[in-house]
Design an enzyme around this catalytic site. Structure first.
Site, PDB file in Angstrom:
ATOM      1  CG  HIS A   1       6.706  87.615  74.696  1.00 51.03           C
ATOM      2  ND1 HIS A   1       7.694  87.432  73.776  1.00 51.03           N
ATOM      3  CD2 HIS A   1       5.575  87.132  74.127  1.00 51.03           C
ATOM      4  CE1 HIS A   1       7.186  86.875  72.683  1.00 51.03           C
ATOM      5  NE2 HIS A   1       5.902  86.686  72.865  1.00 51.03           N
TER       6      HIS A   1
ATOM      7  CG  ASP B   1      10.482  88.005  75.818  1.00 55.68           C
ATOM      8  OD1 ASP B   1      10.293  86.790  75.954  1.00 55.68           O
ATOM      9  OD2 ASP B   1       9.947  88.709  74.928  1.00 55.68           O
TER      10      ASP B   1
ATOM     11  CD  GLU C   1       2.623  87.600  65.714  1.00 52.73           C
ATOM     12  OE1 GLU C   1       2.897  88.528  66.495  1.00 52.73           O
ATOM     13  OE2 GLU C   1       3.421  86.689  65.448  1.00 52.73           O
TER      14      GLU C   1
ATOM     15  CG  HIS D   1       3.058  83.436  62.006  1.00 54.02           C
ATOM     16  ND1 HIS D   1       2.620  84.146  63.101  1.00 54.02           N
ATOM     17  CD2 HIS D   1       4.224  82.864  62.393  1.00 54.02           C
ATOM     18  CE1 HIS D   1       3.479  84.001  64.099  1.00 54.02           C
ATOM     19  NE2 HIS D   1       4.472  83.235  63.686  1.00 54.02           N
TER      20      HIS D   1
ATOM     21  CG  ASP E   1       5.843  90.007  64.369  1.00 52.37           C
ATOM     22  OD1 ASP E   1       5.902  91.223  64.650  1.00 52.37           O
ATOM     23  OD2 ASP E   1       5.622  89.120  65.222  1.00 52.37           O
TER      24      ASP E   1
ATOM     25  CG  ASP F   1       7.215  80.639  63.073  1.00 48.88           C
ATOM     26  OD1 ASP F   1       7.503  81.289  62.053  1.00 48.88           O
ATOM     27  OD2 ASP F   1       6.730  81.150  64.102  1.00 48.88           O
TER      28      ASP F   1
ATOM     29  CG  ASP G   1      10.368  82.880  63.953  1.00 42.83           C
ATOM     30  OD1 ASP G   1       9.429  83.194  63.199  1.00 42.83           O
ATOM     31  OD2 ASP G   1      10.199  82.562  65.153  1.00 42.83           O
TER      32      ASP G   1
ATOM     33  CG  ASP H   1       8.660  87.214  65.860  1.00 52.11           C
ATOM     34  OD1 ASP H   1       9.600  86.672  66.472  1.00 52.11           O
ATOM     35  OD2 ASP H   1       7.467  86.991  66.115  1.00 52.11           O
TER      36      ASP H   1
HETATM   37  C1  XLS Z   1       5.330  83.176  67.509  1.00 56.95           C
HETATM   38  C2  XLS Z   1       4.948  84.563  67.420  1.00 56.95           C
HETATM   39  C3  XLS Z   1       5.348  85.409  68.625  1.00 56.95           C
HETATM   40  C4  XLS Z   1       4.620  86.706  68.641  1.00 56.95           C
HETATM   41  C5  XLS Z   1       4.636  87.410  69.949  1.00 56.95           C
HETATM   42  O1  XLS Z   1       5.368  82.429  66.555  1.00 56.95           O
HETATM   43  O2  XLS Z   1       5.468  85.102  66.248  1.00 56.95           O
HETATM   44  O3  XLS Z   1       6.719  85.584  68.651  1.00 56.95           O
HETATM   45  O4  XLS Z   1       5.106  87.570  67.660  1.00 56.95           O
HETATM   46  O5  XLS Z   1       4.033  86.688  70.947  1.00 56.95           O
HETATM   47 NI    NI Z   2       5.499  87.082  65.689  1.00 55.18          NI
HETATM   48 NI    NI Z   3       6.469  83.339  64.543  1.00 52.70          NI
END
Ligand code: XLS
Ligand code: NI
Ligand code: NI
Length: 437
Positions: free
Chosen positions: A101, A104, A232, A271, A296, A307, A309, A339
């Protein structure tokens, strides 16, 4: 040249029986699977936000991450140094891509002008490092959810000024993505959703989101950016309901607003599960619409409803994902973007390597399993056989739209009863799948 990881060797393939921690046991970049190298199958990518900006904080405590290269400041100088550290990491890991991003990689300034200037200063370094290492940008994006100005969303804010600011931010993010030769650009919904319908004009917000995306498409043409646009999907978090809730909702939205030809989907495993779907479901929905672009790669925790991740370590899941991707014919502009973040308890820099090695090895196993299943052919044959009634006779006539209800009534009257159903064999198929895992 920073030496943030001087104790870490270049990660290389050491084979399945290796006992060397910092090595790949499965991911062998040059190994051919179905005639293509593993490197080209996956197009692995490191996410800048988790790996280089994640502090490992949670709602109950501050960050635990130990990152010796950080000086505690949010300065442009630190951002430039961090960019070099990031490339040192990616080079050692041996990944061909990264994703970021805007905020970032460079700090937000006191105003847009200063933010843009900060971004340019860091993009200069990213460009040098890309050139030095050959590592490329899979996709760029803009952070339209962290700053308080986006409290009500960005392109779906009730405040037109927020929309305008977001547009300016995306314009710049697209420009730098283009400048860095990015192969794609992602729109993730951020705060595009609502917390209560009592204060929300849903229709108007969706119209604004579509207007925003049309402006992005126009601007893309204007600057000659050839990368792929992605949406996304995510059903919730941070909002209670995100407009891009799942693959089907995104496809419907894109079709309704005449945007489908300009976008593909970037699907994230965690997600999908938050939406109450499997990742495989989301993949198949996108593939059916010829709209799967990129993934991702991560996973959630079955006991946690958010989430998380996590790095993908579920081999069974990776095999399912790779089956769908192989059937699609593989990625073109997209790739396998991690991700994912290490757990709060995994706070040492070395853990960043372990997380990625785990993910890459898991996907490599998944790919080999999926290829073996395809080579064996029994699952594929079963699926083909299951639909055999559509290949000729009445089935073929229906598919070719040669008959209607009237003809089908005549046919059914003659048929008497449907007596040709066969078992779905789910348990046999699952057991067969397991033979390859
Ligand atoms: C958040 C999203 C984010 C996107 C990019 O949950 O996964 O990280 O991949 O903006
Ligand atoms: Ni993502
Ligand atoms: Ni995410």
């Amino acid at each position: 040249m920073p030496q943030a990881f001087s104790k870490i060797p270049k990660i290389s393939y050491d084979g399945p029986s290796s006992r060397k921690d910092l090595s790949f046991k499965q991911y062998n970049p040059d190994e051919l699977v179905e005639g293509k190298t593993m490197k080209d199958h996956f197009r692995f990518s490191v996410t800048y936000w988790h790996t280089f900006r994640g502090q490992l904080s949670d709602m109950f405590g501050v960050g635990t991450a130990v990152r010796p290269w950080e000086d505690g400041s949010n300065s442009v100088g630190m951002a430039q140094k961090r960019a070099r550290v990031a490339f040192e990491f990616m080079e050692k890991l041996g990944v061909p891509y990264y994703a970021f991003h805007d905020r970032d990689v460079a700090p937000e300034g006191r105003n847009l002008k200063e933010s843009n200037r900060n971004l340019d200063s860091v993009v200069k370094v990213l460009k040098q490092e890309q050139k030095r290492t050959g590592i490329k940008l899979l996709w760029g994006t803009a952070c339209l959810f962290a700053h308080p100005r986006y409290v009500h969303g960005a392109s779906t804010s009730c405040n037109a000024d927020a929309f305008a600011y977001a547009a300016a931010q995306v314009k710049k993010a697209m420009e730098v993505t283009h400048e860095l030769g990015g192969e794609g650009y992602v729109f993730w919904g951020g705060r595009e959703g609502y917390s209560t319908l009592l204060n929300t004009n849903l229709k108007r917000e969706m119209d604004h989101l579509a207007a925003f995306l049309h402006m992005a498409v126009d601007y893309k043409k204007k600057i000659g950016f050839k990368g792929q646009f992605y949406i996304e999907p995510k059903p919730k978090e941070p909002t209670k309901h995100q407009y891009d809730s799942d693959a089907a909702a995104c496809l419907n939205f894109l079709r309704e607003y005449d945007l489908l030809k300009h976008f593909k989907l970037n699907l994230e495993t965690n997600h999908a599960t938050l939406a109450g779907h499997t990742m495989q479901h989301e993949l198949e929905v996108a593939i059916a619409a010829d709209a799967l672009g990129s993934i991702d790669a991560n996973m959630g925790d079955i006991l946690l409803g958010w989430d998380t991740d996590q790095f993908p370590t579920d081999i069974y899941l990776a095999a399912q994902v790779m089956l769908s991707i192989l059937r699609m014919g593989g990625f073109t502009t997209g790739g396998t973007n991690f991700d994912a973040k290490v757990r709060r308890e995994s706070f040492e820099p070395e853990d960043l390597f372990h997380g990625h090695i785990a993910g890459m090895d898991t996907f490599a196993r998944g790919l080999k399993i999926a290829a073996a299943i395809r080579k064996d052919g029994r699952i594929g044959d079963f699926l083909k056989q299951r639909y055999a009634s559509w290949d000729s006779g009445i089935g073929e006539k229906i598919e070719k739209r040669k008959v209607g209800f009237k003809e089908l009534e005549t046919y059914a009257l003659k048929l008497g009863e449907v007596r040709t159903n066969k078992s779905g064999r789910q348990e046999w198929l699952e057991s067969l799948f397991n033979q390859f895992v």
